[in-house]
Scaffold this active site. Structure first.
Site, PDB file in Angstrom:
ATOM      1  N   GLN A  21      23.351   7.826  -4.568  1.00  0.00           N
ATOM      2  CA  GLN A  21      24.417   7.160  -3.963  1.00  0.00           C
ATOM      3  C   GLN A  21      25.702   7.277  -4.784  1.00  0.00           C
ATOM      4  O   GLN A  21      25.775   7.632  -6.143  1.00  0.00           O
ATOM      5  CB  GLN A  21      24.084   5.558  -4.161  1.00  0.00           C
ATOM      6  N   GLY A  71      40.408  -4.308  -0.729  1.00  0.00           N
ATOM      7  CA  GLY A  71      39.500  -3.845  -1.589  1.00  0.00           C
ATOM      8  C   GLY A  71      39.302  -2.462  -1.007  1.00  0.00           C
ATOM      9  O   GLY A  71      39.847  -2.060  -0.084  1.00  0.00           O
ATOM     10  N   CYS A  90      24.813  -0.063   3.317  1.00  0.00           N
ATOM     11  CA  CYS A  90      25.389   1.266   3.804  1.00  0.00           C
ATOM     12  C   CYS A  90      24.049   2.176   3.665  1.00  0.00           C
ATOM     13  O   CYS A  90      23.817   3.041   4.566  1.00  0.00           O
ATOM     14  CB  CYS A  90      26.455   1.951   2.884  1.00  0.00           C
ATOM     15  N   ARG A 140      22.551 -11.112   5.785  1.00  0.00           N
ATOM     16  CA  ARG A 140      21.507 -10.028   6.712  1.00  0.00           C
ATOM     17  C   ARG A 140      20.072 -10.433   7.075  1.00  0.00           C
ATOM     18  O   ARG A 140      19.629 -10.162   7.951  1.00  0.00           O
ATOM     19  CB  ARG A 140      21.556  -8.988   5.743  1.00  0.00           C
ATOM     20  N   ARG A 188      22.023   6.270  -8.798  1.00  0.00           N
ATOM     21  CA  ARG A 188      23.474   6.317  -8.676  1.00  0.00           C
ATOM     22  C   ARG A 188      23.986   7.672  -9.250  1.00  0.00           C
ATOM     23  O   ARG A 188      23.442   8.004 -10.521  1.00  0.00           O
ATOM     24  CB  ARG A 188      24.236   5.256  -9.342  1.00  0.00           C
ATOM     25  N   HIS A 218      26.795   8.902   0.510  1.00  0.00           N
ATOM     26  CA  HIS A 218      25.325   8.634  -0.111  1.00  0.00           C
ATOM     27  C   HIS A 218      24.245   9.588   0.528  1.00  0.00           C
ATOM     28  O   HIS A 218      24.657  10.183   1.744  1.00  0.00           O
ATOM     29  CB  HIS A 218      24.623   7.272   0.381  1.00  0.00           C
TER      30      HIS A 218
END
Ligand code: 2RA
Length: 329
Positions: free
Chosen positions: A153, A10, A126, A97, A227, A234
């Protein structure tokens, strides 16, 4: 060390392999792991060829560390299996998380929370990583009360399909759409899905993860994540309200002295961070540092970083480096 990279084929997995090699991480054996359809594919690492294996095989090979970037579902199912086999997992998904039993780590800020008992460690989102890299040293000095962040982003955060959609829009090629809207010449005010409160998951990651990493639930955070048709990284416009006043030059000096942060801030020379120049680098770049003249004790700044590197792969590898350097694996 025997190191597994789960999601090796990936976008983040490939960058993790690159960063492992660049930083000469002590890999004696690499175990590239991917979905069944990629099993048998060859991956070159440090001049050697390795065959991609499936998850079951990888667990049985008992790697010391497994770096995961394979989505939350895979992590939820397989991270515990690796951990039971004695492997320490560092996971890039959001699966662990906010789990109270799991550590959420940016090494420059809170690596000291890590112990030998941590067998599943969460790598933050991120957009959170790059923001807290700049916030943490300022919080220590001036105590942050509130953060307002707007992010711009990279479409690499969405994944390969979105990058391909943008390429197709540039070349006028018909293809699969990652978004129901054009990315080219557009700004899409949605990163990830919406929660019941009208915020997206991406925005709430910035809210929740910031508090956990900085160990202070009293910090108030609100976020808007956009986005944009950029691939290098970013960018974030951040407004920070402190409990105490500050000196802008001292802020610059603190950030300048912070490992992993580079200050690019000179209006005379039009020097400020931009994703096209942050791409491929590991530092978090900070500029446009200026007092918010609309209210006391408040600062504006602009933060840019490569979301695939410090935002994901490099932070993950740095956690692994910390574990090794401190005898925690
Ligand atoms: C994004 N932060 O940019 C997430 C990472 N996948 O969409």
């Amino acid at each position: 060390m025997k190191i597994a990279v789960v999601g090796a084929t990936g976008m983040v997995g490939e960058v993790m392999l690159k960063v492992l090699a660049e930083r000469n991480f002590p890999v004696t054996e690499l175990i590239p792991v991917a979905s069944e359809r990629s099993v048998g594919k060859e991956i070159e690492f440090n001049g050697k060829k390795y065959k991609v294996v499936g998850l079951e095989t990888a667990v049985s090979m008992k790697p010391e560390i497994a770096l995961f970037s394979a989505g939350g579902d895979t992590s939820k199912e397989w991270a515990p299996k690796f951990a039971e086999a004695g492997t320490t997992v560092i996971d890039n998904s959001s699966a662990w998380r906010m789990d109270a039993t799991k550590k959420l780590v940016v090494p420059e800020i809170n690596a000291n929370v890590l112990t030998k008992e941590d067998k599943i460690i969460a790598n933050p989102n991120c957009s959170t990583i790059q923001m807290v890299m700049a916030l943490a040293p300022l919080h220590q000095k001036y105590t942050i009360e509130r953060v307002i962040v707007s992010t711009y982003q990279s479409i690499t955060g969405t994944g390969v399909k979105a990058v391909q959609q943008l390429e197709n829009e540039y070349t006028g090629t018909k293809g699969e759409m990652a978004y129901p809207y054009p990315i080219h010449r557009n700004a899409i005010p949605q990163c990830d899905v919406f929660e019941d409160n009208g915020y997206t998951k991406e925005e709430m990651k910035l809210v929740r993860e910031t508090k956990k990493i900085m160990g202070d639930d009293s910090i108030r955070v609100t976020a808007t994540a956009i986005r944009i048709p950029v691939v290098g990284g970013h960018s974030e416009a951040v407004n920070i309200e402190f409990a105490n006043d500050f000196d802008v030059n001292q802020v610059r000096a603190i950030l300048h002295d912070t490992p992993g942060v580079t200050v690019q801030d000179n209006t005379d020379t039009k020097t400020y961070p931009m994703p096209i120049y942050a791409e491929g680098k590991d530092d978090v770049f900070v500029g446009r540092i200026r007092r918010d003249e609309s209210q006391p004790n408040t600062l504006n700044m602009w933060i840019v970083a490569d979301n695939l590197r410090k935002g994901a792969a490099t932070n993950t590898v740095q956690i692994a480096e910390y574990l090794v350097a401190n005898g925690l694996v």
